[in-house]
Scaffold this motif. Structure first.
Motif, PDB file in Angstrom:
ATOM      1  N   GLN A 164      15.318  -9.847   3.248  1.00 25.37           N
ATOM      2  CA  GLN A 164      14.850  -8.442   3.588  1.00 25.37           C
ATOM      3  C   GLN A 164      14.570  -7.616   2.469  1.00 25.37           C
ATOM      4  OE1 GLN A 164      14.323  -7.213   6.792  1.00 25.37           O
ATOM      5  NE2 GLN A 164      12.925  -5.755   5.786  1.00 25.37           N
ATOM      6  N   ALA A 165      15.096  -7.818   1.372  1.00 25.92           N
ATOM      7  CA  ALA A 165      14.804  -7.021   0.086  1.00 25.92           C
ATOM      8  C   ALA A 165      13.604  -7.463  -0.566  1.00 25.92           C
ATOM      9  CB  ALA A 165      16.029  -7.040  -0.944  1.00 25.92           C
ATOM     10  N   LEU A 166      13.234  -8.830  -0.353  1.00 29.01           N
ATOM     11  CA  LEU A 166      12.171  -9.289  -0.799  1.00 29.01           C
ATOM     12  C   LEU A 166      10.902  -9.035   0.002  1.00 29.01           C
ATOM     13  CD1 LEU A 166      13.191 -12.922  -1.624  1.00 29.01           C
ATOM     14  CD2 LEU A 166      12.399 -11.464  -3.343  1.00 29.01           C
ATOM     15  N   ILE A 167      11.044  -8.843   1.346  1.00 31.73           N
ATOM     16  CA  ILE A 167       9.989  -8.364   2.262  1.00 31.73           C
ATOM     17  C   ILE A 167       9.681  -6.967   1.863  1.00 31.73           C
ATOM     18  CG2 ILE A 167       9.422  -7.758   4.632  1.00 31.73           C
ATOM     19  CD1 ILE A 167      11.083 -10.192   5.315  1.00 31.73           C
ATOM     20  N   ASP A 168      10.834  -5.972   1.633  1.00 32.75           N
ATOM     21  CA  ASP A 168      10.439  -4.563   1.362  1.00 32.75           C
ATOM     22  C   ASP A 168       9.737  -4.559   0.013  1.00 32.75           C
ATOM     23  OD1 ASP A 168      11.914  -4.077   3.647  1.00 32.75           O
ATOM     24  OD2 ASP A 168      13.734  -3.471   2.556  1.00 32.75           O
ATOM     25  N   GLU A 169      10.206  -5.392  -1.227  1.00 32.31           N
ATOM     26  CA  GLU A 169       9.377  -5.280  -2.299  1.00 32.31           C
ATOM     27  C   GLU A 169       7.898  -5.892  -2.078  1.00 32.31           C
ATOM     28  OE1 GLU A 169      10.289  -7.202  -6.659  1.00 32.31           O
ATOM     29  OE2 GLU A 169      11.404  -7.711  -5.333  1.00 32.31           O
ATOM     30  N   ALA A 170       7.550  -6.693  -1.433  1.00 33.29           N
ATOM     31  CA  ALA A 170       6.413  -6.962  -1.197  1.00 33.29           C
ATOM     32  C   ALA A 170       5.511  -6.170  -0.324  1.00 33.29           C
ATOM     33  CB  ALA A 170       6.450  -8.224  -0.051  1.00 33.29           C
ATOM     34  N   ASP A 171       6.320  -5.382   0.525  1.00 30.54           N
ATOM     35  CA  ASP A 171       5.422  -4.270   1.246  1.00 30.54           C
ATOM     36  C   ASP A 171       4.948  -3.163   0.343  1.00 30.54           C
ATOM     37  OD1 ASP A 171       5.230  -5.478   3.534  1.00 30.54           O
ATOM     38  OD2 ASP A 171       7.117  -4.539   4.513  1.00 30.54           O
ATOM     39  N   GLN A 172       5.874  -2.909  -0.711  1.00 35.00           N
ATOM     40  CA  GLN A 172       5.761  -1.849  -1.675  1.00 35.00           C
ATOM     41  C   GLN A 172       4.741  -2.296  -2.684  1.00 35.00           C
ATOM     42  OE1 GLN A 172       7.041   1.172  -1.692  1.00 35.00           O
ATOM     43  NE2 GLN A 172       5.944   1.890  -3.488  1.00 35.00           N
ATOM     44  N   LEU A 173       4.533  -3.526  -3.094  1.00 34.25           N
ATOM     45  CA  LEU A 173       3.706  -3.959  -4.019  1.00 34.25           C
ATOM     46  C   LEU A 173       2.131  -3.975  -3.229  1.00 34.25           C
ATOM     47  CD1 LEU A 173       5.457  -6.964  -5.608  1.00 34.25           C
ATOM     48  CD2 LEU A 173       4.813  -4.911  -6.768  1.00 34.25           C
ATOM     49  N   ARG A 174       2.167  -4.247  -2.024  1.00 37.48           N
ATOM     50  CA  ARG A 174       0.951  -4.495  -1.210  1.00 37.48           C
ATOM     51  C   ARG A 174       0.438  -2.876  -1.070  1.00 37.48           C
ATOM     52  NH1 ARG A 174      -0.177  -3.191   3.781  1.00 37.48           N
ATOM     53  NH2 ARG A 174       1.906  -3.312   4.357  1.00 37.48           N
ATOM     54  N   LYS A 175       1.313  -2.046  -0.716  1.00 37.10           N
ATOM     55  CA  LYS A 175       1.049  -0.670  -0.830  1.00 37.10           C
ATOM     56  C   LYS A 175       0.423   0.056  -2.221  1.00 37.10           C
ATOM     57  CE  LYS A 175       4.158   0.763   2.827  1.00 37.10           C
ATOM     58  NZ  LYS A 175       5.194   1.789   3.348  1.00 37.10           N
ATOM     59  N   THR A 176       1.047  -0.321  -3.001  1.00 36.27           N
ATOM     60  CA  THR A 176       0.624  -0.084  -4.516  1.00 36.27           C
ATOM     61  C   THR A 176      -0.533  -0.500  -4.853  1.00 36.27           C
ATOM     62  OG1 THR A 176       2.926   0.053  -5.252  1.00 36.27           O
ATOM     63  CG2 THR A 176       1.072  -0.133  -6.899  1.00 36.27           C
ATOM     64  N   LEU A 177      -0.907  -1.899  -4.727  1.00 34.60           N
ATOM     65  CA  LEU A 177      -2.244  -2.480  -4.921  1.00 34.60           C
ATOM     66  C   LEU A 177      -3.312  -1.827  -3.951  1.00 34.60           C
ATOM     67  CD1 LEU A 177      -4.023  -4.693  -5.940  1.00 34.60           C
ATOM     68  CD2 LEU A 177      -3.339  -6.138  -3.960  1.00 34.60           C
ATOM     69  N   ASP A 178      -3.092  -1.536  -2.759  1.00 33.16           N
ATOM     70  CA  ASP A 178      -4.084  -0.756  -1.717  1.00 33.16           C
ATOM     71  C   ASP A 178      -4.411   0.558  -2.362  1.00 33.16           C
ATOM     72  OD1 ASP A 178      -4.235  -2.840  -0.184  1.00 33.16           O
ATOM     73  OD2 ASP A 178      -2.736  -1.887   1.328  1.00 33.16           O
ATOM     74  N   GLU A 179      -3.266   1.558  -2.689  1.00 31.82           N
ATOM     75  CA  GLU A 179      -3.599   2.515  -3.438  1.00 31.82           C
ATOM     76  C   GLU A 179      -4.356   2.580  -4.744  1.00 31.82           C
ATOM     77  OE1 GLU A 179      -0.019   4.475  -4.014  1.00 31.82           O
ATOM     78  OE2 GLU A 179       0.356   4.669  -2.004  1.00 31.82           O
ATOM     79  N   SER A 180      -4.153   1.345  -5.628  1.00 33.27           N
ATOM     80  CA  SER A 180      -5.092   1.419  -6.789  1.00 33.27           C
ATOM     81  C   SER A 180      -6.488   0.761  -6.587  1.00 33.27           C
ATOM     82  CB  SER A 180      -4.451   0.339  -7.727  1.00 33.27           C
ATOM     83  OG  SER A 180      -4.275  -1.019  -7.236  1.00 33.27           O
ATOM     84  N   ARG A 181      -6.666   0.104  -5.371  1.00 34.83           N
ATOM     85  CA  ARG A 181      -7.968  -0.135  -4.988  1.00 34.83           C
ATOM     86  C   ARG A 181      -8.857   0.973  -4.813  1.00 34.83           C
ATOM     87  NH1 ARG A 181      -7.406  -5.852  -1.885  1.00 34.83           N
ATOM     88  NH2 ARG A 181      -6.835  -7.200  -3.613  1.00 34.83           N
ATOM     89  N   ARG A 182      -8.273   1.656  -4.002  1.00 32.26           N
ATOM     90  CA  ARG A 182      -8.679   3.340  -3.470  1.00 32.26           C
ATOM     91  C   ARG A 182      -9.251   4.140  -4.601  1.00 32.26           C
ATOM     92  NH1 ARG A 182      -5.027   4.021   1.672  1.00 32.26           N
ATOM     93  NH2 ARG A 182      -5.348   2.156   2.777  1.00 32.26           N
ATOM     94  N   GLY A 183      -8.034   4.268  -5.469  1.00 33.87           N
ATOM     95  CA  GLY A 183      -8.385   5.185  -6.493  1.00 33.87           C
ATOM     96  C   GLY A 183      -9.030   4.962  -7.685  1.00 33.87           C
TER      97      GLY A 183
END
Length: 62
Positions: free
Chosen positions: A43-62
């Motif tokens: 579950q910790a790994l899944i949460d970390e992957a979700d956070q990295l995906r959100k960060t990547l999506d935000e960096s692509r938009r900005g």
């Protein structure tokens, strides 16, 4: 309502209520499941992957 309809409804509701009561009673008697370190790590790994995906999506938009 006539009795032919009323009595089966009463008995069905009594049956459902008693089954629900027995289920709730048994759930309170059973001990909680022990902690599973493997499940917690997954579950910790899944949460970390979700956070990295959100960060990547935000960096692509900005």
């Amino acid at each position: 309502m006539n009795r032919k309809v009323l009595y089966p409804l009463i008995w069905a509701s009594v049956f459902v209520a008693s089954a629900l009561g027995a289920y709730i009673f048994m759930r309170t008697l059973m001990p909680p499941a022990p902690a599973d370190p493997t499940r917690d790590r997954i579950q910790a790994l899944i949460d970390e992957a979700d956070q990295l995906r959100k960060t990547l999506d935000e960096s692509r938009r900005g």
